[in-house]
Design an enzyme around this catalytic site. Sequence first.
Site, PDB file in Angstrom:
ATOM      1  N   GLU A   1       1.728   3.284   5.125  1.00  0.00           N
ATOM      2  CA  GLU A   1       1.052   4.260   4.263  1.00  0.00           C
ATOM      3  C   GLU A   1       0.863   3.550   2.946  1.00  0.00           C
ATOM      4  O   GLU A   1       1.828   3.347   2.199  1.00  0.00           O
ATOM      5  CB  GLU A   1       1.936   5.492   4.060  1.00  0.00           C
ATOM      6  CG  GLU A   1       2.332   6.209   5.321  1.00  0.00           C
ATOM      7  CD  GLU A   1       1.177   6.946   5.938  1.00  0.00           C
ATOM      8  OE1 GLU A   1       0.344   7.476   5.185  1.00  0.00           O
ATOM      9  OE2 GLU A   1       1.086   6.970   7.166  1.00  0.00           O
TER      10      GLU A   1
ATOM     11  N   CYS B   1       0.452   9.349  -3.874  1.00  0.00           N
ATOM     12  CA  CYS B   1      -0.490   8.598  -3.040  1.00  0.00           C
ATOM     13  C   CYS B   1      -1.708   9.445  -2.705  1.00  0.00           C
ATOM     14  O   CYS B   1      -2.764   8.912  -2.395  1.00  0.00           O
ATOM     15  CB  CYS B   1       0.203   8.162  -1.768  1.00  0.00           C
ATOM     16  SG  CYS B   1       1.003   9.530  -0.914  1.00  0.00           S
TER      17      CYS B   1
HETATM   18  P1  NAP Z   1       5.556  -1.402  -3.662  1.00  0.00           P
HETATM   19  O1  NAP Z   1       5.791  -2.236  -4.834  1.00  0.00           O
HETATM   20  O2  NAP Z   1       4.677  -1.931  -2.600  1.00  0.00           O
HETATM   21  O3  NAP Z   1       7.018  -1.121  -3.064  1.00  0.00           O
HETATM   22  C1  NAP Z   1       7.178  -0.283  -1.970  1.00  0.00           C
HETATM   23  C2  NAP Z   1       8.482  -0.628  -1.268  1.00  0.00           C
HETATM   24  O4  NAP Z   1       8.411  -1.933  -0.725  1.00  0.00           O
HETATM   25  C3  NAP Z   1       9.693  -0.643  -2.196  1.00  0.00           C
HETATM   26  O5  NAP Z   1      10.781  -0.101  -1.506  1.00  0.00           O
HETATM   27  C4  NAP Z   1       9.894  -2.106  -2.475  1.00  0.00           C
HETATM   28  O6  NAP Z   1      11.219  -2.412  -2.801  1.00  0.00           O
HETATM   29  C5  NAP Z   1       9.535  -2.689  -1.142  1.00  0.00           C
HETATM   30  N1  NAP Z   1       9.147  -4.081  -1.194  1.00  0.00           N
HETATM   31  C6  NAP Z   1       8.380  -4.692  -2.114  1.00  0.00           C
HETATM   32  N2  NAP Z   1       8.224  -5.977  -1.778  1.00  0.00           N
HETATM   33  C7  NAP Z   1       8.899  -6.167  -0.630  1.00  0.00           C
HETATM   34  C8  NAP Z   1       9.114  -7.289   0.209  1.00  0.00           C
HETATM   35  N3  NAP Z   1       8.608  -8.490  -0.063  1.00  0.00           N
HETATM   36  N4  NAP Z   1       9.880  -7.129   1.311  1.00  0.00           N
HETATM   37  C9  NAP Z   1      10.413  -5.941   1.611  1.00  0.00           C
HETATM   38  N5  NAP Z   1      10.242  -4.840   0.850  1.00  0.00           N
HETATM   39  C10 NAP Z   1       9.478  -4.959  -0.251  1.00  0.00           C
HETATM   40  O7  NAP Z   1       5.006   0.020  -4.035  1.00  0.00           O
HETATM   41  P2  NAP Z   1       5.556   1.004  -5.186  1.00  0.00           P
HETATM   42  O8  NAP Z   1       5.156   0.430  -6.488  1.00  0.00           O
HETATM   43  O9  NAP Z   1       6.975   1.352  -4.959  1.00  0.00           O
HETATM   44  O10 NAP Z   1       4.721   2.309  -4.869  1.00  0.00           O
HETATM   45  C11 NAP Z   1       3.479   2.563  -5.427  1.00  0.00           C
HETATM   46  C12 NAP Z   1       2.386   2.320  -4.433  1.00  0.00           C
HETATM   47  O11 NAP Z   1       2.681   2.980  -3.224  1.00  0.00           O
HETATM   48  C13 NAP Z   1       1.063   2.870  -4.884  1.00  0.00           C
HETATM   49  O12 NAP Z   1       0.068   1.914  -4.666  1.00  0.00           O
HETATM   50  C14 NAP Z   1       0.825   4.081  -4.012  1.00  0.00           C
HETATM   51  O13 NAP Z   1      -0.515   4.372  -3.759  1.00  0.00           O
HETATM   52  C15 NAP Z   1       1.557   3.736  -2.772  1.00  0.00           C
HETATM   53  N6  NAP Z   1       2.035   4.921  -2.112  1.00  0.00           N
HETATM   54  C16 NAP Z   1       1.476   5.285  -0.926  1.00  0.00           C
HETATM   55  C17 NAP Z   1       1.911   6.411  -0.268  1.00  0.00           C
HETATM   56  C18 NAP Z   1       1.319   6.843   1.048  1.00  0.00           C
HETATM   57  O14 NAP Z   1       1.864   7.735   1.702  1.00  0.00           O
HETATM   58  N7  NAP Z   1       0.246   6.247   1.487  1.00  0.00           N
HETATM   59  C19 NAP Z   1       2.926   7.187  -0.821  1.00  0.00           C
HETATM   60  C20 NAP Z   1       3.468   6.803  -2.025  1.00  0.00           C
HETATM   61  C21 NAP Z   1       3.016   5.655  -2.662  1.00  0.00           C
HETATM   62  P3  NAP Z   1      11.642  -2.680  -4.325  1.00  0.00           P
HETATM   63  O15 NAP Z   1      11.376  -1.430  -5.065  1.00  0.00           O
HETATM   64  O16 NAP Z   1      13.079  -2.997  -4.210  1.00  0.00           O
HETATM   65  O17 NAP Z   1      10.794  -3.810  -4.786  1.00  0.00           O
END
Ligand code: NAP
Length: 685
Positions: free
Chosen positions: A256, A295
Amino acid sequence: MRTLESYVQGVWHAPAPTGTVTHHAVTGEPVSSVSSNGIDFAGTVAYAKEVGGGALGSLTFHERAALLKALGQYLLAEKEGLYNLSTATGATRTDSWIDIEGGAGVLLGYASKGRRELPNSTVLLDGDPEILARDGSFIATHIATPLNGVAVQINAFNFPCWGALEKFAPALLAGVPTIIKPATQTAFLTEAMVRLIVESEILPDGALQLICGDIGDLLGHLGGQDLIGFTGSASTAALLRAHPSVVERSTRFNAEADSLNTAILGHESGPGSPEFELFVAEVVTEMTVKAGQKCTAIRRALVPHRHLEAATAAVAASLDAVRVGDPADPDTRMGALVSKAQRTEVLNAISTLTRSTTVITDSCEFHGVDPDKGAFLAPTLLRSDNPTDPSVHTTEAFGPVSTIMGYTDQADAIHLTSLGGGSLVASVYTADPNEARALTTGISAHHGRVLVVDASISDTSTGHGSPLPNLVHGGPGRAGGGEEMGGLRGIRHHLQTTAVQGSPDMLTAITGEWMPGSARHLDRGHPFKLTFDDLNIGTAIRTDSRTVTLNDIEDFAESTGDHFYAHMDEAAAAASPIFGERVAHGYLVLSLAAGLFVWPDPGPVLANYGIDRCRFAKPTYPGDTLTVFLTCKRKTLRSGAGYGEVAWDAQVLNQNDDVVAAYDVLTLVANHPGVNGVPLNQAEN
Ligand code: NAP
């Protein structure tokens, strides 16, 4: 500041003291230190599979549903502690309600779905049997059983409770244990929730583990029986999707990702119409709830050119009235972003967007807070006068930011919407059914969900931005290409579907459901005299027979008022291409069949609560003689109720042994003879 702990292999694991420090969204003070140092990731995966998977696999769907219900109720009872912590994420009470109570609501929603729509069994049948040999001796059916693996969920920061629970509920109901990895920024809230879950002692050991901090080599221990459920940015999704466990070992991967969701105002929904007001209100809500860090938030507002000026002015005026400030203040409508780093990211995205847009509003008063200490940002409305410019369709500002733009006609609105490359949700505001149909079908291939808003749902709509447990959440393309929840669909992602071929008797034994062509056991007397426990799958009766007369048909027409020509008009029935002469009502056939198979005296059968899958295969003519095969097809115990559901395969045959009606009769059957004080005459068994 708290050093967060992980919950792995049945114990709380405290990492080495240094970790990533996160800060309070409002005060800027340190809140938590997050690290997964020292976790044995291979051991965590093995514990999930061996201990958690073993325990869950031995439970039926109904037993797992009961766990979800108890857990949902427990979290609701303990919610205040979570609300108190949630302020540090920048969330108002309303924002936190979506996360905390919304999360518990998903558990309860799945508990109820599991109870009502799944069997009290460990095997789920998928569809009707397929007859593979003309004589019926070789058939097939599809079964779905839980994967022998673990569901690893990697979550975004914005819903630390709901985000974990909406993935956990279908996994648990399916019988698959979960490992939660929350986003570092808001892991303190997920950790607090998991502490409550552990303290409740509701779940079997190993059903749920938590990793705070990075996941080390966790994914390297996954294989073809495991799942990764990711929510976050498209860039992280792309990275994880390319992991060898996914590419080489076919670990199931669901993403997602980010999404530039659209709201479309209909052509006739001008100022003064209810739909115009609803559109304006929804755009403002979506920009400001959770400070736009959703999101599903509306990033692009599409308006017919002739209404652009009025809509822009109305949204700006409504935004002006939004009180921004301390999320702990009940009067505050919009709190802070989750962190200053997040604010910097949003500001960067705004500066990209403003290269091709005009700022309509981007300032406000911040009430009761020092905006420099916390991650505060004013709601920002932009207007694009060049809507085909790609940046407004590709730049996600994950905060209180939206771009309004004009469109010419339906085709233009559909085209502009599609430039988002795939989104989670769109909403359409129109009172015109033709416009609703054209826009909805025009954009649906690009969306996981479409909300159509007119005045009739103004008080009942759950809104543009709310994913619901019984509806699909996900979207194609840029939105990640994944799918979550959606009622039973969400459970199926955790099950393996297997086509099983063999004889009807073998498939009955394997599935626990009577298959067509399987043996019928006619030697137990009338099956309605048997208790739920005494009934076996395949226990059956072939009833006496009964000849249908013209009088029966006329009496039935008289008493019910059903004078359809095929039953009552000789000439018209003769001219019918289907009947050729007068025929019995289908419902008369069902009633006569009931008269043949029902046992009249009080006994274990408490009620008939419906029929399923009814088909009238051949007409029944006056003079035909009917008999019924009634066979115990499926039993579902209702735990603690004293009775269970029994579905009976009913085949109504004529004198030539042709099936004239086939259906499932649904009954409630007591699991002991004296239920509700109704004695059963055991001597007659
Ligand atoms: P993110 O930076 O991609 O992080 C999401 C998750 O991935 C976090 O738990 C993060 O852990 C983990 N992560 C990051 N790099 C990783 C890696 N190399 N290996 C394993 N895990 C890794 O996203 P965010 O900033 O938390 O969230 C915002 C984004 O999410 C926005 O773009 C939003 O649109 C999207 N979003 C989408 C939905 C949906 O349902 N489609 C819902 C909510 C949000 P750490 O925090 O420890 O880095």
